[in-house]
Design a protein around this motif. Structure first.
Motif, PDB file in Angstrom:
ATOM      1  N   THR A  44       0.838  -1.202   0.000  1.00  0.00           N
ATOM      2  CA  THR A  44       0.000   0.000   0.000  1.00  0.00           C
ATOM      3  C   THR A  44       0.868   1.246   0.000  1.00  0.00           C
ATOM      4  OG1 THR A  44      -1.739  -1.184   1.182  1.00  0.00           O
ATOM      5  CG2 THR A  44      -1.823   1.210   1.251  1.00  0.00           C
ATOM      6  N   ALA A  45       1.916   1.230   0.803  1.00  0.00           N
ATOM      7  CA  ALA A  45       2.824   2.391   0.846  1.00  0.00           C
ATOM      8  C   ALA A  45       3.496   2.588  -0.500  1.00  0.00           C
ATOM      9  CB  ALA A  45       3.872   2.196   1.943  1.00  0.00           C
ATOM     10  N   ASN A  46       3.924   1.505  -1.130  1.00  0.00           N
ATOM     11  CA  ASN A  46       4.539   1.622  -2.456  1.00  0.00           C
ATOM     12  C   ASN A  46       3.537   2.149  -3.465  1.00  0.00           C
ATOM     13  OD1 ASN A  46       7.025   0.718  -1.581  1.00  0.00           O
ATOM     14  ND2 ASN A  46       6.648  -1.403  -2.132  1.00  0.00           N
ATOM     15  N   SER A  47       2.290   1.664  -3.397  1.00  0.00           N
ATOM     16  CA  SER A  47       1.255   2.144  -4.317  1.00  0.00           C
ATOM     17  C   SER A  47       0.991   3.623  -4.095  1.00  0.00           C
ATOM     18  CB  SER A  47      -0.038   1.344  -4.122  1.00  0.00           C
ATOM     19  OG  SER A  47       0.164   0.000  -4.473  1.00  0.00           O
ATOM     20  N   ALA A  48       0.924   4.033  -2.829  1.00  0.00           N
ATOM     21  CA  ALA A  48       0.687   5.443  -2.523  1.00  0.00           C
ATOM     22  C   ALA A  48       1.857   6.292  -3.016  1.00  0.00           C
ATOM     23  CB  ALA A  48       0.486   5.634  -1.023  1.00  0.00           C
ATOM     24  N   GLY A  49       3.065   5.781  -2.829  1.00  0.00           N
ATOM     25  CA  GLY A  49       4.243   6.507  -3.309  1.00  0.00           C
ATOM     26  C   GLY A  49       4.253   6.625  -4.817  1.00  0.00           C
ATOM     27  N   ASP A  50       3.873   5.546  -5.493  1.00  0.00           N
ATOM     28  CA  ASP A  50       3.797   5.573  -6.956  1.00  0.00           C
ATOM     29  C   ASP A  50       2.731   6.555  -7.414  1.00  0.00           C
ATOM     30  OD1 ASP A  50       5.770   3.659  -7.044  1.00  0.00           O
ATOM     31  OD2 ASP A  50       4.404   1.983  -7.449  1.00  0.00           O
ATOM     32  N   TYR A  51       1.591   6.551  -6.719  1.00  0.00           N
ATOM     33  CA  TYR A  51       0.498   7.460  -7.068  1.00  0.00           C
ATOM     34  C   TYR A  51       0.944   8.908  -6.898  1.00  0.00           C
ATOM     35  CZ  TYR A  51      -3.974   9.881  -6.874  1.00  0.00           C
ATOM     36  OH  TYR A  51      -5.002  10.749  -7.095  1.00  0.00           O
ATOM     37  N   LEU A  52       1.619   9.187  -5.772  1.00  0.00           N
ATOM     38  CA  LEU A  52       2.098  10.541  -5.527  1.00  0.00           C
ATOM     39  C   LEU A  52       3.097  10.960  -6.603  1.00  0.00           C
ATOM     40  CD1 LEU A  52       2.299  13.075  -3.736  1.00  0.00           C
ATOM     41  CD2 LEU A  52       4.111  11.910  -2.475  1.00  0.00           C
ATOM     42  N   ALA A  53       4.017  10.069  -6.927  1.00  0.00           N
ATOM     43  CA  ALA A  53       5.020  10.381  -7.958  1.00  0.00           C
ATOM     44  C   ALA A  53       4.335  10.656  -9.299  1.00  0.00           C
ATOM     45  CB  ALA A  53       6.015   9.242  -8.089  1.00  0.00           C
ATOM     46  N   GLU A  54       3.315   9.881  -9.608  1.00  0.00           N
ATOM     47  CA  GLU A  54       2.582  10.063 -10.871  1.00  0.00           C
ATOM     48  C   GLU A  54       1.853  11.409 -10.881  1.00  0.00           C
ATOM     49  OE1 GLU A  54      -1.337   8.016 -12.730  1.00  0.00           O
ATOM     50  OE2 GLU A  54       0.267   6.624 -12.191  1.00  0.00           O
ATOM     51  N   GLN A  55       1.226  11.749  -9.751  1.00  0.00           N
ATOM     52  CA  GLN A  55       0.512  13.023  -9.654  1.00  0.00           C
ATOM     53  C   GLN A  55       1.473  14.208  -9.772  1.00  0.00           C
ATOM     54  OE1 GLN A  55      -2.936  13.698  -9.250  1.00  0.00           O
ATOM     55  NE2 GLN A  55      -2.939  11.609 -10.016  1.00  0.00           N
ATOM     56  N   LYS A  56       2.625  14.089  -9.113  1.00  0.00           N
ATOM     57  CA  LYS A  56       3.610  15.165  -9.177  1.00  0.00           C
ATOM     58  C   LYS A  56       4.133  15.318 -10.603  1.00  0.00           C
ATOM     59  CE  LYS A  56       6.567  15.833  -5.802  1.00  0.00           C
ATOM     60  NZ  LYS A  56       7.561  15.663  -4.725  1.00  0.00           N
ATOM     61  N   LYS A  57       4.382  14.199 -11.266  1.00  0.00           N
ATOM     62  CA  LYS A  57       4.882  14.250 -12.643  1.00  0.00           C
ATOM     63  C   LYS A  57       3.871  14.924 -13.559  1.00  0.00           C
ATOM     64  CE  LYS A  57       6.552  11.378 -16.402  1.00  0.00           C
ATOM     65  NZ  LYS A  57       6.710  10.034 -16.926  1.00  0.00           N
ATOM     66  N   LYS A  58       2.601  14.583 -13.399  1.00  0.00           N
ATOM     67  CA  LYS A  58       1.555  15.175 -14.230  1.00  0.00           C
ATOM     68  C   LYS A  58       1.468  16.682 -13.981  1.00  0.00           C
ATOM     69  CE  LYS A  58      -3.339  14.864 -15.459  1.00  0.00           C
ATOM     70  NZ  LYS A  58      -3.359  16.229 -15.878  1.00  0.00           N
ATOM     71  N   ALA A  59       1.527  17.081 -12.724  1.00  0.00           N
ATOM     72  CA  ALA A  59       1.463  18.504 -12.402  1.00  0.00           C
ATOM     73  C   ALA A  59       2.667  19.241 -12.986  1.00  0.00           C
ATOM     74  CB  ALA A  59       1.400  18.694 -10.882  1.00  0.00           C
ATOM     75  N   GLU A  60       3.843  18.634 -12.885  1.00  0.00           N
ATOM     76  CA  GLU A  60       5.055  19.243 -13.459  1.00  0.00           C
ATOM     77  C   GLU A  60       4.908  19.400 -14.964  1.00  0.00           C
ATOM     78  OE1 GLU A  60       8.757  17.332 -12.375  1.00  0.00           O
ATOM     79  OE2 GLU A  60       8.065  17.101 -10.311  1.00  0.00           O
ATOM     80  N   GLU A  61       4.399  18.371 -15.623  1.00  0.00           N
ATOM     81  CA  GLU A  61       4.225  18.437 -17.079  1.00  0.00           C
ATOM     82  C   GLU A  61       3.225  19.516 -17.463  1.00  0.00           C
ATOM     83  OE1 GLU A  61       3.122  14.443 -18.143  1.00  0.00           O
ATOM     84  OE2 GLU A  61       5.196  13.732 -18.054  1.00  0.00           O
ATOM     85  N   ASP A  62       2.102  19.588 -16.726  1.00  0.00           N
ATOM     86  CA  ASP A  62       1.093  20.609 -17.019  1.00  0.00           C
ATOM     87  C   ASP A  62       1.682  22.012 -16.877  1.00  0.00           C
ATOM     88  OD1 ASP A  62      -0.772  18.633 -17.476  1.00  0.00           O
ATOM     89  OD2 ASP A  62      -1.803  18.874 -15.545  1.00  0.00           O
ATOM     90  N   LEU A  63       2.393  22.228 -15.790  1.00  0.00           N
ATOM     91  CA  LEU A  63       2.990  23.553 -15.576  1.00  0.00           C
ATOM     92  C   LEU A  63       4.064  23.848 -16.620  1.00  0.00           C
ATOM     93  CD1 LEU A  63       3.252  23.534 -11.682  1.00  0.00           C
ATOM     94  CD2 LEU A  63       1.824  25.048 -13.051  1.00  0.00           C
TER      95      LEU A  63
END
Length: 144
Positions: A44-63
């Motif tokens: 679960t922690a790995n999944s949450a970490g992966d999800y966070l990394a994915e969200q951060k990457k998407k936000a970085e790309e959008d910006l």
């Protein structure tokens, strides 16, 4: 009487051994259960970490995409020497500075602060959409 006492002692010993075996089995079951829970927590922690990394990457790309568009328009507006072009360029440069700050926030955001950072990104992207539309309306000729 001695035989009866020995028989009772043997029965007690046998009962005690059986109880220890049952207890050992229960302890093993509990231990396996705890290990399984630990593995689930790690997954679960790995999944949450992966999800966070994915969200951060998407936000970085959008910006980053938005900053690139702003840079392109600023370059186009530099060619236009009019007063309106200078005003539009100034507004875009201010927006770019704000976006760069938010991009730094995203890159440096911790897991605990991510929700606030994400809200800030969403708000800024909405703001930039509105400002972009407003600039296009106010400076139609410059945005053709």
């Amino acid at each position: 009487m001695k035989k009866m006492f020995l028989l009772m002692a043997a029965a007690s010993l046998l009962f005690a051994c059986n109880e220890n075996t049952a207890q050992k089995e229960k302890k093993e079951e509990v231990k396996e259960g705890v290990e399984k829970i630990g593995e689930n927590v790690k997954e679960t922690a790995n999944s949450a970490g992966d999800y966070l990394a994915e969200q951060k990457k998407k936000a970085e790309e959008d910006l980053s995409d938005r900053i690139t568009k702003i840079d392109q328009k600023i370059e186009d507006l530099k060619k236009d020497g009019s007063e309106k072009g200078k005003k539009a360029r100034k507004k875009l440069e201010e927006l770019k500075v704000e976006m760069n700050k938010k991009l730094d926030d995203v890159k440096n955001s911790s897991e605990s602060a991510w929700n606030d950072t994400k809200k800030g990104v969403d708000t800024l992207l909405d703001k930039s959409d509105k400002e972009w539309t407003e600039l296009k309306q106010n400076f139609k000729k410059l945005f053709e």
